[in-house]
Scaffold this motif. Sequence first.
Motif, short mmCIF file in Angstrom:
data_model
loop_
_atom_site.label_atom_id
_atom_site.label_comp_id
_atom_site.label_asym_id
_atom_site.label_seq_id
_atom_site.Cartn_x
_atom_site.Cartn_y
_atom_site.Cartn_z
N UNK A 9 1.22 -0.71 0.18
CA UNK A 9 0.19 -0.05 0.15
C UNK A 9 1.10 1.27 -0.19
N UNK A 10 1.14 1.98 -1.48
CA UNK A 10 1.26 3.37 -0.64
C UNK A 10 0.85 4.50 -1.30
N UNK A 11 0.72 5.42 0.04
CA UNK A 11 0.54 6.25 0.61
C UNK A 11 0.82 7.56 -0.34
N UNK A 12 0.54 8.41 -1.69
CA UNK A 12 1.54 9.48 -1.74
C UNK A 12 0.95 10.47 -0.20
N UNK A 17 2.91 11.47 -7.47
CA UNK A 17 3.96 11.38 -8.12
C UNK A 17 4.80 9.89 -7.75
N UNK A 18 5.05 9.96 -6.42
CA UNK A 18 6.12 8.78 -5.61
C UNK A 18 5.39 7.93 -5.98
N UNK A 58 15.83 6.81 -6.06
CA UNK A 58 14.57 6.92 -7.35
C UNK A 58 13.50 7.98 -7.02
N UNK A 59 13.25 7.72 -5.53
CA UNK A 59 12.22 9.68 -5.66
C UNK A 59 12.81 10.11 -5.16
N UNK A 72 6.46 12.63 -1.40
CA UNK A 72 6.36 11.62 -0.60
C UNK A 72 5.78 10.30 -0.99
N UNK A 73 6.23 9.45 -0.06
CA UNK A 73 5.20 8.67 0.04
C UNK A 73 5.15 7.46 0.97
#
Length: 86
Positions: A9-12, A17-18, A58-59, A72-73
């Motif tokens: 789970x990715x929460x920007x 974008x990130x 990379x971020x 960010x994320x």
Amino acid sequence: GHNFSLFGIYDGHGGEEIAQLVKDEFLQILQAELQTCDCSNNALKKALTNAYLKMDEKCLEKEKELNGRTVGSCALTALIVDGQLQ
């Protein structure tokens, strides 16, 4: 060989974008780290840590492309190896 599953789970924040970058690239980075892993607990920990550090680089590169926007994320991941949560 070992069977791997990754759930994430990715929460920007500051934009998507990130989170999208992590979604698109983290699995490939982790797969590269796991190719040389013997799957002991210490080796898996090292592989995950290295993958997160590479993803962080990379971020930061992506953030530079966004003209000073702070983005960010958060990432929550679960790695399953041979049916066992790591």
